[in-house]
Write an enzyme that holds these catalytic residues in place. Sequence first.
Site, short mmCIF file in Angstrom:
data_model
loop_
_atom_site.label_atom_id
_atom_site.label_comp_id
_atom_site.label_asym_id
_atom_site.label_seq_id
_atom_site.Cartn_x
_atom_site.Cartn_y
_atom_site.Cartn_z
CG ASP A 12 -5.21 1.45 -0.34
OD1 ASP A 12 -4.38 0.54 -0.21
OD2 ASP A 12 -5.91 1.59 -1.38
CB ILE A 13 -5.61 5.33 -4.11
CG1 ILE A 13 -6.12 6.49 -4.94
CG2 ILE A 13 -5.64 4.04 -4.91
CD1 ILE A 13 -5.18 6.87 -6.08
N GLY B 18 -1.71 -11.74 -3.79
CA GLY B 18 -2.46 -10.61 -4.33
C GLY B 18 -1.65 -9.32 -4.35
CD GLN B 19 4.20 -7.46 -3.02
OE1 GLN B 19 4.60 -8.60 -2.77
NE2 GLN B 19 4.96 -6.39 -2.92
CG HIS C 125 2.31 -2.13 0.35
ND1 HIS C 125 2.93 -2.57 -0.80
CD2 HIS C 125 1.06 -2.64 0.32
CE1 HIS C 125 2.09 -3.30 -1.49
NE2 HIS C 125 0.94 -3.38 -0.84
CG HIS D 183 -2.64 -3.48 2.93
ND1 HIS D 183 -3.42 -2.86 1.98
CD2 HIS D 183 -1.74 -4.24 2.25
CE1 HIS D 183 -3.01 -3.23 0.78
NE2 HIS D 183 -2.00 -4.07 0.91
#
Length: 114
Positions: free
Chosen positions: A30-31, A93-94, A100, A102
Amino acid sequence: MEGCIFCKIANREIPAKLVFEDEQIIAFEDINPQAPIHILLIPKEHFASLKEIPEEKKELLSLLLLKARQIAHDKGMAEKGYRIVLNTGKDSGQEVFHIHFHLIGGRRMNWPPG
Ligand code: 5GP
Ligand code: ZN
């Protein structure tokens, strides 16, 4: 899917730190990590969220989940534990509408989540 950032990562049009790849799925860091380990797992095929996954693709969901488990074990999180999150829809909160999971760990998690 035109304009989808995770399709672009899957197609190598934009860079990401890859953790795993096979024909169907790809995992990358994750960035904006929320923990020491924060990895995203996606199917290469575009589905906006869990809501859009058809019944006949159920095997894809188990592949993603089992790969998340394998990566968690490979990263040394098997004993202490880790969290797998699947945000679905706006209220969750998508923010990126390409499904995806997490995989988050390396620290103690809080419950309930915010
Ligand atoms: P969501 O809120 O949709 O469940 O999570 C989206 C996740 O994607 C966030 O944790 C965010 O940091 C991550 N993300 C968004 N854009 C990029 C990107 O371009 N590259 C990577 N590696 N992660 C991204
Ligand atoms: Zn996509």
